[in-house]
Design an enzyme around this catalytic site. Structure first.
Site, PDB file in Angstrom:
ATOM      1  N   THR A 196       2.719 -20.251  -9.033  1.00 25.29           N
ATOM      2  CA  THR A 196       3.242 -19.508  -7.886  1.00 25.29           C
ATOM      3  C   THR A 196       2.809 -18.052  -7.948  1.00 25.29           C
ATOM      4  O   THR A 196       2.639 -17.489  -9.022  1.00 25.29           O
ATOM      5  CB  THR A 196       4.782 -19.603  -7.800  1.00 25.29           C
ATOM      6  N   ARG A 197       2.621 -17.463  -6.762  1.00 20.12           N
ATOM      7  CA  ARG A 197       2.364 -16.027  -6.645  1.00 20.12           C
ATOM      8  C   ARG A 197       3.380 -15.409  -5.690  1.00 20.12           C
ATOM      9  O   ARG A 197       3.201 -14.275  -5.247  1.00 20.12           O
ATOM     10  CB  ARG A 197       0.949 -15.754  -6.133  1.00 20.12           C
ATOM     11  N   HIS A 201      12.527 -19.825  -3.952  1.00 21.16           N
ATOM     12  CA  HIS A 201      13.804 -20.014  -3.258  1.00 21.16           C
ATOM     13  C   HIS A 201      14.306 -21.433  -3.506  1.00 21.16           C
ATOM     14  O   HIS A 201      13.772 -22.152  -4.365  1.00 21.16           O
ATOM     15  CB  HIS A 201      13.631 -19.727  -1.769  1.00 21.16           C
ATOM     16  N   HIS A 204      11.730 -24.290  -3.533  1.00 24.24           N
ATOM     17  CA  HIS A 204      10.872 -24.373  -4.708  1.00 24.24           C
ATOM     18  C   HIS A 204      11.617 -24.979  -5.892  1.00 24.24           C
ATOM     19  O   HIS A 204      11.043 -25.752  -6.666  1.00 24.24           O
ATOM     20  CB  HIS A 204      10.363 -22.981  -5.084  1.00 24.24           C
ATOM     21  N   ARG A 290       0.421 -28.201  -0.690  1.00 20.60           N
ATOM     22  CA  ARG A 290      -0.417 -28.130   0.510  1.00 20.60           C
ATOM     23  C   ARG A 290      -1.149 -26.789   0.545  1.00 20.60           C
ATOM     24  O   ARG A 290      -0.558 -25.744   0.318  1.00 20.60           O
ATOM     25  CB  ARG A 290       0.474 -28.285   1.749  1.00 20.60           C
ATOM     26  N   VAL A 434      -0.168  23.296   1.594  1.00 20.95           N
ATOM     27  CA  VAL A 434      -0.897  22.403   0.699  1.00 20.95           C
ATOM     28  C   VAL A 434      -2.129  23.097   0.148  1.00 20.95           C
ATOM     29  O   VAL A 434      -2.441  22.997  -1.043  1.00 20.95           O
ATOM     30  CB  VAL A 434      -1.287  21.106   1.440  1.00 20.95           C
ATOM     31  N   ARG A 435      -2.826  23.821   1.025  1.00 22.39           N
ATOM     32  CA  ARG A 435      -4.016  24.550   0.570  1.00 22.39           C
ATOM     33  C   ARG A 435      -3.667  25.540  -0.556  1.00 22.39           C
ATOM     34  O   ARG A 435      -4.399  25.696  -1.522  1.00 22.39           O
ATOM     35  CB  ARG A 435      -4.631  25.315   1.746  1.00 22.39           C
ATOM     36  N   ARG A 449     -12.841  19.187   2.288  1.00 24.35           N
ATOM     37  CA  ARG A 449     -11.812  18.810   3.264  1.00 24.35           C
ATOM     38  C   ARG A 449     -11.310  17.390   2.985  1.00 24.35           C
ATOM     39  O   ARG A 449     -10.104  17.120   3.059  1.00 24.35           O
ATOM     40  CB  ARG A 449     -12.373  18.890   4.686  1.00 24.35           C
ATOM     41  N   ILE A 475      -5.147  19.937   9.488  1.00 24.85           N
ATOM     42  CA  ILE A 475      -6.067  19.795  10.627  1.00 24.85           C
ATOM     43  C   ILE A 475      -6.711  18.413  10.585  1.00 24.85           C
ATOM     44  O   ILE A 475      -6.780  17.739  11.604  1.00 24.85           O
ATOM     45  CB  ILE A 475      -7.140  20.911  10.604  1.00 24.85           C
ATOM     46  N   ALA A 476      -7.166  17.981   9.403  1.00 19.28           N
ATOM     47  CA  ALA A 476      -7.753  16.647   9.205  1.00 19.28           C
ATOM     48  C   ALA A 476      -8.760  16.322  10.303  1.00 19.28           C
ATOM     49  O   ALA A 476      -8.543  15.423  11.115  1.00 19.28           O
ATOM     50  CB  ALA A 476      -6.650  15.592   9.136  1.00 19.28           C
TER      51      ALA A 476
END
Length: 570
Positions: A196-197, A201, A204, A290, A434-435, A449, A475-476
């Site tokens: 299983t990944r 429940h 199962h 399945r 941030v800068r 940038r 600005i992005a």
């Protein structure tokens, strides 16, 4: 449980090499090295411990060709999945047959094994894609093959130095030899393994109990905790679910152990591979459901594999494998009987109930009840802890636009509105802040940038994951950078991209600081809108123009957008 796996004895390389490990460790420090990727680490771990027996290393070209074409190694032994050490052309040019290379862990640079090169070869990736994964370009394994796997493969046997360091669930990480020994101590003669990944429940639990009852066996819950399908629930949550579910089995019936496998989602070939692995771990039976290990549907809405292809292929080789297939259809709930049964056994006219994975995620997201007929309360509790409803989740609002477009004003006003709303911390990431704080060494070249935006995305992603409301307003100017940032953030939660589309002329005309004027005079270089471009977003979730609406209205529109995701409410 003493029967050897198909193809011969269990290949536990570390146990075999243990007496000379100190010598190998000294040698490893003198050799050229390769740092392994996450998938390569998963493969290495299972080669070393014997999970991939009879492999003793990464496949050389003869073994690779045999597996791709005929599902067999060069010596004729059955093996369905190519296991390769891929390297760049530059690395490949420096390697020759007989060379020895140290393989290192990318996480801590520890030496794990020495590989003696058998050969270096360039595979035919188109043939591998077609033969192993059926060639559909939408298949995730094929995308990975062409986008992530290097163009050269190195084959050769391994000498193990160390096992990989794991710091989670160490008591549940058993090697094949350890698990076989544990089965012997418990007196288990017949073991049915369940792959299983996903979380488990009630359905199962019923499926595995039926399988055990029909074969008079015990149950090995053997989930994958390496690499699975993108978007799957993290293994930490899943393991807590399995641990919560285990007491629901009759005492002594079931055991949980973890498998550090990197899945390929390869359908029938993967199911056969899984059966080989479970045989190595000591299982006598293997549940194949399945569409086992199928990646779902392609872009045309078609399944990559037939629903019973996996069962048919594993059954075809059952005698050679030495492990018996236990085929099972999906289970469905019969409310009149308060029980689960396979769909092909549902009586005519009987009422059935099911909750799909999509519906389960929706119920978790909006905080709706999950009925006990579907899952146990202790399992739901674990899922809710890891996947709280939207009103308790973080998110990011990513504002982009020209300097002086009003994005900073909107960001500040939105932060006040969200703080007034309460319920989660609010973090404000303005471009200039941030800068100054994160990117003071960066200039305004395109590369700088992009670096700045990805730093913002990283911080926003981590804050979002922690449940904060993040407002970012750089600005992005470049579309590809914005898309990468959005992808990064969306790994942790929702990211709403807002284009503040105030026209350049207005931004320049109302610029009281005079930055545009300085840029026009050449005093500022690389200024967006003057001598540097701004690429208008074509995928914005919302666009607001402050020549047409005021800040208050823009904030209200953003809040309405957030509300559609369910971030506010009771």
């Amino acid at each position: 449980m003493a029967n050897p796996p198909h193809g011969g004895e269990l290949k536990d390389l570390l146990a075999r090499d243990a007496p000379i490990r100190d010598d190998l460790l000294k040698e490893a420090e003198t050799l050229p090295d390769i740092t392994l990727s996450e998938r390569q680490l998963c493969d290495l771990e299972l080669i070393i411990c014997g999970g991939f027996s009879p492999l003793e290393g990464f496949m050389n070209q003869k073994d690779y060709d045999g597996v791709v074409e005929n599902l067999r190694l060069d010596n004729g032994v059955l093996f369905s999945m190519p296991i390769n050490l891929d390297v760049t052309q530059e690395v490949a040019k420096g390697l020759n047959s007989g060379d020895r290379i140290t393989l290192r862990d990318f996480r801590d640079d520890e030496p794990l094994a020495i590989l003696t090169v058998d050969d270096v070869y360039q595979p035919d990736k188109k043939r591998e894609a077609e033969k192993v994964f059926r060639g559909d370009p939408d298949h995730p394994a094929i995308k990975y093959l062409f986008n992530n796997v290097n163009d050269y493969y190195v084959g050769g046997k391994l000498q193990a130095i160390n096992r990989l360091n794991h710091y989670d669930y160490t008591g549940l990480r058993n090697t094949p030899a350890e698990l076989r020994s544990q089965f012997g101590k418990l007196g288990w003669q017949r073991v049915v393994a369940f792959q299983t990944r996903n979380p488990m429940h009630r359905a199962h639990r019923e499926l595995t109990v039926r399988a055990a009852r029909s074969r008079q066996a015990n149950v090995l819950i053997h989930p994958v905790v390496g690499l699975t399908k993108p978007g799957d629930i993290d293994h930490f949550t899943r393991v807590r679910v399995y641990q919560a579910l285990l007491p629901r089995y009759p005492n002594g019936m079931a055991l949980l152990s973890l498998l550090p496998l990197a899945m390929r989602m390869g359908g029938d070939r993967e199911a056969l591979w899984h059966a080989i692995i479970r045989k190595n771990y000591g299982a006598t039976h293997f549940i194949v459901g399945r569409d086992h290990a199928g990646p779902g549907k392609n872009s045309k809405g078609e399944d990559f594999y037939g629903p019973y292809d996996a069962q048919a292929l594993v059954e075809k080789y059952r005698g050679e494998l030495g492990i018996e297939v236990v085929p099972f259809q999906a289970m469905t709930y019969l409310p009149d009987r308060d029980e689960y049964c396979p769909r092909d056994e549902v009586p005519a006219g009987a009422q059935t109930l099911d909750i799909s994975g999509t519906e389960l995620r929706r119920r978790l997201r909006v905080g709706l009840p999950i009925p006990e007929w579907f899952s146990y309360p202790e399992v739901v509790k674990v899922l809710r802890e890891s996947h709280p409803p939207r009103i308790n989740q973080g998110f990011t609002v990513f504002l982009t636009g020209y300097h002086n477009s009003g994005k900073d004003s909107i960001a500040r006003a939105l932060s006040h509105t969200l703080n007034q709303e309460g319920g989660r911390p609010v973090s404000l990431l303005l471009g200039e802040t941030v800068r100054h704080e994160l990117s003071s060494e960066l200039g305004f070249s395109r590369a700088d940038r992009d670096t700045n935006i990805q730093r913002i995305a990283f911080v926003a992603s981590e804050l979002t994951r922690s449940g904060a409301a993040v407002i970012a307003a750089p600005i992005a100017p470049f579309d590809d950078s914005r898309k990468k940032a959005k992808d990064t953030i969306e790994k942790s939660g929702v990211c709403i991209l807002v284009h503040v589309s105030t026209p350049l002329e207005h931004c320049e005309a109302t610029d009281r600081k005079g930055n545009y004027a300085k840029a026009r005079r050449g005093e500022i270089k690389g200024f967006t809108g003057v001598d540097d471009p701004y690429e208008v977003p074509n995928n914005a979730d919302l666009s607001v123009d402050l020549t047409k609406i005021d800040v208050r209205t823009a904030v209200h529109q953003i809040v309405l957008q957030l509300e559609t995701y369910g971030f506010f409410g009771n």
